[in-house]
Motif scaffolding. Structure first.
Motif, short mmCIF file in Angstrom:
data_model
loop_
_atom_site.label_atom_id
_atom_site.label_comp_id
_atom_site.label_asym_id
_atom_site.label_seq_id
_atom_site.Cartn_x
_atom_site.Cartn_y
_atom_site.Cartn_z
N THR A 1 0.84 -1.28 -0.04
CA THR A 1 -0.12 -0.02 -0.01
C THR A 1 1.13 1.24 -0.09
OG1 THR A 1 0.06 0.15 2.44
CG2 THR A 1 -1.67 -1.38 1.22
N LEU A 2 0.26 2.43 -0.13
CA LEU A 2 1.04 3.94 -0.02
C LEU A 2 1.46 4.00 1.22
CD1 LEU A 2 1.80 6.50 -1.23
CD2 LEU A 2 -0.50 7.12 -0.43
N TYR A 3 0.67 3.53 2.29
CA TYR A 3 1.46 3.50 3.55
C TYR A 3 2.60 2.62 3.88
CZ TYR A 3 1.70 3.30 8.92
OH TYR A 3 2.04 3.54 10.01
N ASP A 4 2.66 1.35 3.31
CA ASP A 4 3.89 0.46 3.25
C ASP A 4 4.89 1.14 2.82
OD1 ASP A 4 2.36 -1.64 4.56
OD2 ASP A 4 1.79 -2.44 2.54
N TRP A 5 4.94 1.66 1.66
CA TRP A 5 5.94 2.63 0.94
C TRP A 5 6.42 3.88 1.56
CZ3 TRP A 5 8.92 0.17 -2.21
CH2 TRP A 5 8.41 -0.83 -3.26
N LEU A 6 5.37 4.48 2.17
CA LEU A 6 5.81 5.62 2.93
C LEU A 6 6.83 5.42 4.16
CD1 LEU A 6 2.57 7.73 2.90
CD2 LEU A 6 4.61 8.24 1.84
N ARG A 7 6.38 4.06 4.99
CA ARG A 7 6.85 3.69 6.02
C ARG A 7 8.25 3.21 5.74
NH1 ARG A 7 3.85 -0.74 8.76
NH2 ARG A 7 4.44 -1.84 6.98
N PHE A 8 8.50 2.46 4.39
CA PHE A 8 9.74 1.90 3.96
C PHE A 8 10.74 2.94 3.83
CE2 PHE A 8 12.30 0.91 0.35
CZ PHE A 8 13.23 0.30 0.76
N LEU A 9 10.35 3.88 3.09
CA LEU A 9 10.98 5.12 2.77
C LEU A 9 11.64 6.04 3.86
CD1 LEU A 9 9.53 6.03 -0.52
CD2 LEU A 9 11.81 4.77 -0.57
N HIS A 10 10.35 6.00 4.89
CA HIS A 10 10.86 6.74 6.11
C HIS A 10 12.02 6.10 6.66
CE1 HIS A 10 9.77 9.32 9.47
NE2 HIS A 10 9.54 8.21 10.27
N VAL A 11 11.95 4.81 7.16
CA VAL A 11 12.83 4.20 7.78
C VAL A 11 14.07 4.11 7.13
CG1 VAL A 11 13.35 1.83 8.73
CG2 VAL A 11 11.11 2.54 8.89
N LEU A 12 14.06 4.16 5.71
CA LEU A 12 15.24 4.07 5.10
C LEU A 12 16.16 5.36 5.23
CD1 LEU A 12 17.33 2.84 3.10
CD2 LEU A 12 15.80 3.29 0.97
N ALA A 13 15.27 6.68 5.05
CA ALA A 13 15.68 7.91 5.34
C ALA A 13 16.42 8.03 6.83
CB ALA A 13 14.76 8.83 4.92
N ALA A 14 15.61 7.49 7.80
CA ALA A 14 16.12 7.67 9.05
C ALA A 14 17.58 6.94 9.24
CB ALA A 14 15.16 7.14 10.08
N MET A 15 17.65 5.82 8.63
CA MET A 15 18.79 4.99 8.64
C MET A 15 19.97 5.74 8.02
SD MET A 15 17.13 1.12 8.00
CE MET A 15 18.70 0.59 7.19
N ILE A 16 19.83 6.32 6.89
CA ILE A 16 20.58 7.06 6.36
C ILE A 16 21.10 8.30 7.12
CG2 ILE A 16 21.07 8.66 4.19
CD1 ILE A 16 19.36 6.68 2.81
#
Length: 157
Positions: A7-22
């Motif tokens: 879902t859009l929510y899944d993609w937003l969460r994935f990208l949010h976590v990835l950006a935080a990791m970076i």
């Protein structure tokens, strides 16, 4: 296929976590490299490190920081379960703001001062400013670790 069911929510969460990791990983790596530069007796070491900041900041850390905020807001807006009045959301935004301000105000000034001192071959001042900057990195990483705790435990729910 799993990709098609995201879902859009899944993609937003994935990208949010990835950006935080970076953002967190970038801060930890810069702190480690800064500590290494401080331990290097070569007076040019600080100048080489601060020169790398002019590239890494705008190309890596700044986009990750903006992405964390934008994607986090998107997650709250996209979910019926979350709203901006919830404690964990308010804490997350507050911790983001604190980390952002430390980076924008403290880090930028100390890095610029270290760069200028290194350019005029004032190794002692360049090292002093880089040590101050390293304290700022430590604070930012600590704030982001607390933010990660906040995001994963969601206090107040």
């Amino acid at each position: 296929m799993t990709l098609a069911t995201q879902t859009l929510y899944d993609w937003l969460r994935f990208l949010h976590v990835l950006a935080a990791m970076i953002w967190v990983g970038g801060g930890v790596m810069l702190a480690a490299i800064a500590a290494r530069a401080l331990g290097d007796r070569d007076p040019a070491a600080i100048g080489r490190f601060t020169a790398s900041l002019r590239v890494l900041g705008p190309l890596v850390l700044a986009p990750a920081t903006v992405a964390v905020l934008v994607l986090g807001i998107g997650l709250v807006v996209e979910s019926d379960a979350w709203d901006f009045g919830q404690l964990w959301v308010a804490l997350g935004i507050g911790l983001f703001a604190a980390a952002f301000l430390v980076g924008a105000v403290w880090q930028s000034r100390t890095a610029l001062a270290a760069t200028r001192a290194a350019a005029r071959n004032d190794d002692a001042e360049a090292r002093r400013q880089l040590r101050r900057s390293l304290c700022g990195y430590g604070l930012i990483v600590a704030l982001l670790v607390v933010a990660a705790w906040d995001m994963t435990t969601k206090p107040g729910l």
